[in-house]
Scaffold this active site. Sequence first.
Site, PDB file in Angstrom:
ATOM      1  CG  ASP A 168       1.603  -3.024  10.322  1.00  9.35           C
ATOM      2  OD1 ASP A 168       2.393  -2.109   9.630  1.00  9.35           O
ATOM      3  OD2 ASP A 168       0.587  -3.732   9.668  1.00  9.35           O
TER       4      ASP A 168
ATOM      5  N   GLY B 178       0.937  -1.159   0.185  1.00 10.83           N
ATOM      6  CA  GLY B 178       0.059  -0.083   0.006  1.00 10.83           C
ATOM      7  C   GLY B 178       0.852   1.215   0.043  1.00 10.83           C
TER       8      GLY B 178
ATOM      9  NE  ARG C 131      -2.430  -4.638   5.586  1.00 13.36           N
ATOM     10  CZ  ARG C 131      -2.722  -5.020   4.379  1.00 13.36           C
ATOM     11  NH1 ARG C 131      -3.524  -6.453   4.314  1.00 13.36           N
ATOM     12  NH2 ARG C 131      -2.609  -4.303   3.348  1.00 13.36           N
TER      13      ARG C 131
ATOM     14  CG  ASP D 204       5.306  -8.391   7.987  1.00 14.61           C
ATOM     15  OD1 ASP D 204       6.524  -8.137   9.004  1.00 14.61           O
ATOM     16  OD2 ASP D 204       4.902  -9.297   7.767  1.00 14.61           O
TER      17      ASP D 204
ATOM     18  NE  ARG E 297      -1.060  -4.758  -0.243  1.00 18.89           N
ATOM     19  CZ  ARG E 297      -1.788  -3.522  -0.026  1.00 18.89           C
ATOM     20  NH1 ARG E 297      -2.782  -3.591  -1.038  1.00 18.89           N
ATOM     21  NH2 ARG E 297      -1.702  -2.798   1.016  1.00 18.89           N
TER      22      ARG E 297
ATOM     23  CG  ASP F 210      -1.563  -0.444   8.010  1.00 21.68           C
ATOM     24  OD1 ASP F 210      -2.489   0.579   7.808  1.00 21.68           O
ATOM     25  OD2 ASP F 210      -1.487  -1.514   7.327  1.00 21.68           O
TER      26      ASP F 210
ATOM     27  CB  THR G  59       2.911   0.480   5.945  1.00 20.37           C
ATOM     28  OG1 THR G  59       1.481   0.381   6.293  1.00 20.37           O
ATOM     29  CG2 THR G  59       3.734   0.321   7.137  1.00 20.37           C
TER      30      THR G  59
END
Length: 320
Positions: free
Chosen positions: A130, A11, A172, A103, A72, A128, A126
């Site tokens: 994360d 993303g 996510r 990731d 992706r 996120d 990202t």
Amino acid sequence: MQRIGVLTSGGDASGMNSCIRAVVRKAIYHGIEVIGIKRGYSGFIEAEMYPMNLGSVADIIHRGGTILHTARSERFKTKEGRALAMENVQRFGIQGLVVIGGDGSFTGASIFHQEYGIPVICVPGTIDNDIAGTDYTIGFDTAVNNVVDAINKIRDTATSHERTFVIEVMGRGSGNIALAAGLAGGAESILIPEIPFNVQDICHKLLSGLKRGKLHSIILVAEGAASGLEIGKQIKELTGLDTKVTILGHLQRGGIPTAFDRTLAARLGAKAVELLKDGETNKMVGIKSGEIVATDLTEVIGQPKSIDKEMYELAKILSI
Ligand code: F6P
């Protein structure tokens, strides 16, 4: 090291352009040539690659998205796909790779490194936030600001109509966007996947707030915790309150990167080049307590990143 490749994968995130700019200019500063790889690993396989110069990254520092485009790639998950990418490594004379992504992108980079020995340095990009091994990822701050901006606007109409709003945000499996934006935006409740919640408790809080004279309420829901539509439906059923749902979606991913994201991206991109130049490989660059650090990919990929529980508790206290 004479020539490196750079790609963005997964993303997109605001600030990726600032990172590409830093990679290209820091490399050229050290006399290293740069090959831009378009559409992430898909372009790596399809040889959508071109030499970049100082001018290739002019006037992009303030732009969201990624000038290299992103994808992706399912094919890069296969041996056959990676073998084609390796052919392009040889064809273009690439001796090291900078991968900007999340990731899944790091997993691809690490496997590629193991199979072919090509040095790889990853940069966390990202919204996120994360990724273990870094306090912040590129794009997170801009996304949080986008959400806070949306909350501000929704507040205006929520107050006018004395309504309850459920706002669903991305992330996510992570609640970091919801948590940071919820605290900054003054949300009444923040639902995140890392902490169990009960809709009855949320309703109770809503109703007691109303009794105290609150004109509106905002419930922030991380997509990994629940569906905003479902939470909105339940609140309406349990309280009878006029409840509206807004799913912010991809508007969170775009827009002018914040100064924080640009600075972070510049520092991380430059460090990635330095590491390749120094013969390092299989590492991710990140920021920890303000310092730029490098962490082995084995300590990053698939590792959980905990949320700041103190921040969660504070948001709760401040929204009573
Ligand atoms: O990982 C970034 C992210 O925006 C997530 O927050 C979200 O779940 C996902 O990507 C959406 O992916 P896509 O843009 O492919 O719909």
